[in-house]
Enzyme design. Structure first.
Site, PDB file in Angstrom:
ATOM      1  N   ASN A   1       0.859  -1.186   0.000  1.00 14.29           N
ATOM      2  CA  ASN A   1       0.000   0.000   0.000  1.00 14.29           C
ATOM      3  C   ASN A   1       0.894   1.235   0.000  1.00 14.29           C
ATOM      4  O   ASN A   1       1.525   1.543   1.005  1.00 14.29           O
ATOM      5  CB  ASN A   1      -0.895  -0.046   1.257  1.00 14.29           C
ATOM      6  CG  ASN A   1      -1.721   1.213   1.434  1.00 14.29           C
ATOM      7  OD1 ASN A   1      -1.789   2.055   0.526  1.00 14.29           O
ATOM      8  ND2 ASN A   1      -2.349   1.353   2.595  1.00 14.29           N
TER       9      ASN A   1
ATOM     10  N   LYS B   1       0.038   4.274  -0.149  1.00 10.19           N
ATOM     11  CA  LYS B   1      -0.604   5.428   0.531  1.00 10.19           C
ATOM     12  C   LYS B   1      -0.420   6.688  -0.334  1.00 10.19           C
ATOM     13  O   LYS B   1      -0.428   6.582  -1.549  1.00 10.19           O
ATOM     14  CB  LYS B   1      -0.041   5.581   1.942  1.00 10.19           C
ATOM     15  CG  LYS B   1      -0.159   4.267   2.742  1.00 10.19           C
ATOM     16  CD  LYS B   1       0.110   4.417   4.211  1.00 10.19           C
ATOM     17  CE  LYS B   1      -0.034   3.060   4.887  1.00 10.19           C
ATOM     18  NZ  LYS B   1       0.119   3.128   6.339  1.00 10.19           N
TER      19      LYS B   1
ATOM     20  N   HIS C   1      -9.431   0.878   5.312  1.00  6.05           N
ATOM     21  CA  HIS C   1      -8.076   1.032   5.864  1.00  6.05           C
ATOM     22  C   HIS C   1      -8.131   1.939   7.097  1.00  6.05           C
ATOM     23  O   HIS C   1      -8.930   2.871   7.152  1.00  6.05           O
ATOM     24  CB  HIS C   1      -7.129   1.623   4.810  1.00  6.05           C
ATOM     25  CG  HIS C   1      -5.712   1.604   5.280  1.00  6.05           C
ATOM     26  ND1 HIS C   1      -5.188   2.599   6.081  1.00  6.05           N
ATOM     27  CD2 HIS C   1      -4.725   0.695   5.111  1.00  6.05           C
ATOM     28  CE1 HIS C   1      -3.928   2.283   6.373  1.00  6.05           C
ATOM     29  NE2 HIS C   1      -3.629   1.135   5.797  1.00  6.05           N
TER      30      HIS C   1
ATOM     31  N   GLU D   1      -6.435   4.339   8.109  1.00  6.73           N
ATOM     32  CA  GLU D   1      -6.312   5.793   7.908  1.00  6.73           C
ATOM     33  C   GLU D   1      -7.616   6.380   7.381  1.00  6.73           C
ATOM     34  O   GLU D   1      -7.938   7.537   7.651  1.00  6.73           O
ATOM     35  CB  GLU D   1      -5.124   6.083   6.986  1.00  6.73           C
ATOM     36  CG  GLU D   1      -3.816   5.884   7.746  1.00  6.73           C
ATOM     37  CD  GLU D   1      -2.716   5.206   6.960  1.00  6.73           C
ATOM     38  OE1 GLU D   1      -2.725   5.260   5.718  1.00  6.73           O
ATOM     39  OE2 GLU D   1      -1.827   4.604   7.612  1.00  6.73           O
TER      40      GLU D   1
ATOM     41  N   GLU E   1      -4.750  -5.048  10.778  1.00  5.99           N
ATOM     42  CA  GLU E   1      -3.720  -4.030  10.953  1.00  5.99           C
ATOM     43  C   GLU E   1      -3.973  -3.298  12.268  1.00  5.99           C
ATOM     44  O   GLU E   1      -4.793  -2.365  12.313  1.00  5.99           O
ATOM     45  CB  GLU E   1      -3.758  -3.029   9.800  1.00  5.99           C
ATOM     46  CG  GLU E   1      -3.486  -3.628   8.440  1.00  5.99           C
ATOM     47  CD  GLU E   1      -2.998  -2.585   7.437  1.00  5.99           C
ATOM     48  OE1 GLU E   1      -1.888  -2.726   6.936  1.00  5.99           O
ATOM     49  OE2 GLU E   1      -3.732  -1.609   7.185  1.00  5.99           O
TER      50      GLU E   1
ATOM     51  N   GLY F   1       2.971   2.328  10.789  1.00  2.00           N
ATOM     52  CA  GLY F   1       3.871   3.457  10.600  1.00  2.00           C
ATOM     53  C   GLY F   1       4.603   3.869  11.861  1.00  2.00           C
ATOM     54  O   GLY F   1       5.210   4.931  11.918  1.00  2.00           O
TER      55      GLY F   1
ATOM     56  N   SER G   1       3.999  -2.036  10.221  1.00  2.00           N
ATOM     57  CA  SER G   1       5.468  -2.042  10.349  1.00  2.00           C
ATOM     58  C   SER G   1       6.102  -3.363   9.922  1.00  2.00           C
ATOM     59  O   SER G   1       7.045  -3.829  10.558  1.00  2.00           O
ATOM     60  CB  SER G   1       5.875  -1.656  11.780  1.00  2.00           C
ATOM     61  OG  SER G   1       5.434  -0.337  12.074  1.00  2.00           O
TER      62      SER G   1
ATOM     63  N   GLY H   1       5.133   1.423   4.528  1.00  2.10           N
ATOM     64  CA  GLY H   1       6.427   2.076   4.293  1.00  2.10           C
ATOM     65  C   GLY H   1       7.438   1.246   3.525  1.00  2.10           C
ATOM     66  O   GLY H   1       8.068   1.739   2.575  1.00  2.10           O
TER      67      GLY H   1
HETATM   68  P1  13P Z   1       3.338   0.439   7.615  1.00  5.61           P
HETATM   69  O1  13P Z   1       3.883  -0.821   6.999  1.00  5.61           O
HETATM   70  O2  13P Z   1       4.010   1.679   7.088  1.00  5.61           O
HETATM   71  O3  13P Z   1       3.272   0.368   9.096  1.00  5.61           O
HETATM   72  O4  13P Z   1       1.813   0.569   7.110  1.00  5.61           O
HETATM   73  C1  13P Z   1       0.957  -0.500   7.235  1.00  5.61           C
HETATM   74  C2  13P Z   1      -0.286  -0.204   6.482  1.00  5.61           C
HETATM   75  O5  13P Z   1      -1.070   0.619   6.879  1.00  5.61           O
HETATM   76  C3  13P Z   1      -0.515  -0.928   5.228  1.00  5.61           C
HETATM   77  O6  13P Z   1      -1.809  -0.727   4.760  1.00  5.61           O
END
Ligand code: 13P
Length: 254
Positions: free
Chosen positions: A9, A11, A97, A99, A169, A175, A215, A237
Site C-alpha cells: 500500500n 498510501k 483502511h 487511515e 492491521e 507506521g 510495520s 512504508g
Molecule cells: P506500515 O507498513 O508503514 O506500518 O503501514 C501499514 C499499512 O497501513 C498498510 O496498509
C-alpha cells in the site's frame, strides 16, 4: 493450502515518475516468484494506477486501489467508482483502511457499503480491521475486531465473502515501527478465522486469506509468515523501496 499474498500500500506517496520506477523495480526483482509461489499486488494512488498497470503488463503482479465509492456513477464529486477502477485494470481495492477510518472518519456502515459495491462489481476487496492502542490496552481487541468484521461484512453471503481478503492491521503498529509480535498477530488472526467459521462455514474460514499489516519489514516478515493463520502481509512504508518489498515477497514465498 492458502497461497501467500503480499500487497504494498503506497498510501499518498510517489509521483508520476517514481511510481513507474517502483513498479518496474518490484517486477524485475520478483519475476521468478510473483504469481507462482506468492500472489503480489501493488496499491498506488489513484492518479498513477493506469501507468502502473501498463508498467506491470506481463509481470503477474496485480494492481489495487486504495479506496472506492459505493455508488456506480453520478454527482459524487471527487469519488471513484468500482467500474472506473475495473476499466483501468484494477483487481483489488482496500476497504476500511485504518487511515480512512480514523483520519477521514469512515464508519463500519460506510465500509460495508464499499465492500459490497466492490464485490458486486467484480473487484476483490482487501477489507481492513484493527484496534487502536487504547482499545488494546483496555483488552477490547477482540470486541473491536469482531464488531468491525460483523458490521463490515453485514448482508453478504458466503459466496460473496469468498471474494474478500481480510487484513488485520493494529492501528498502534501502523507506521510506528512497533510491530505486533508474531504471537500477538496470530492470536487475532485465529480469532478472526474462528469468527468467520461461526458467521459462515468451516470451508470459508479455512480458505479465506488473512493478511497482517503494521510495520512489516524484511527483518520481521519471515517470523510473521511462520504463524499458522497469517497468510500474507499488507505492507506500507517498506513497499516504497523495491528491494525491501521484494525481500518481503521472497520471505512470504519461502
Ligand atoms: P506500515 O507498513 O508503514 O506500518 O503501514 C501499514 C499499512 O497501513 C498498510 O496498509
Amino acid at each position: 493450502m492458502r497461497k501467500p499474498f503480499v500487497a504494498g500500500n503506497w498510501k499518498m506517496n510517489t509521483d508520476s515518475q517514481s511510481s513507474v520506477g517502483l513498479a518496474d523495480g518490484i517486477a524485475c526483482g520478483s519475476m521468478d516468484i510473483a504469481g507462482r509461489r506468492v500472489d503480489v499486488a501493488v496499491i498506488p494512488p489513484f492518479v498513477y494506477l493506469q501507468a502502473v498497470v501498463r508498467t506491470l503488463n506481463g509481470a503477474h503482479i496485480a494492481v489495487g486501489a486504495q479506496d472506492i465509492y459505493y455508488e456506480q456513477k453520478g454527482a459524487f464529486t471527487g469519488e471513484i467508482s468500482a467500474s472506473m477502477l475495473k476499466s483501468v485494470g484494477c483487481v483489488y481495492v482496500l476497504c476500511g483502511h485504518s487511515e480512512r477510518r480514523h483520519v477521514i472518519g469512515e464508519s463500519d456502515e460506510l465500509v460495508n457499503k464499499k465492500v459490497t459495491a466492490a464485490i458486486c462489481s467484480g473487484l476483490l476487496p482487501i477489507f481492513c480491521v484493527g484496534e487502536k492502542l487504547q482499545e488494546r490496552e483496555a483488552s477490547q481487541t477482540s470486541e473491536v475486531v469482531t464488531r468491525q468484521i460483523r458490521n463490515g461484512l453485514a448482508g453478504l453471503g458466503v459466496e460473496k465473502v469468498s471474494a474478500v481478503t481480510i487484513a488485520y492491521e493494529p492501528v498502534w503498529a501502523i507506521g510506528t515501527g512497533l510491530t505486533a509480535t508474531p504471537q500477538q498477530a496470530q492470536e487475532v488472526h485465529a480469532l478472526i478465522r474462528r469468527l468467520l467459521g461461526e458467521m459462515y462455514d468451516a470451508q470459508l474460514a479455512e480458505e479465506i486469506r488473512i493478511l497482517y499489516g503494521g510495520s512489516v519489514k524484511p527483518g520481521n516478515a519471515a517470523d510473521l509468515m511462520r504463524q499458522q493463520d497469517i497468510d500474507g502481509l499488507l505492507v506500507g512504508g517498506a513497499s516504497l523501496n523495491a528491494d525491501d518489498f521484494v525481500a518481503i515477497i521472497k520471505a512470504a514465498a519461502a
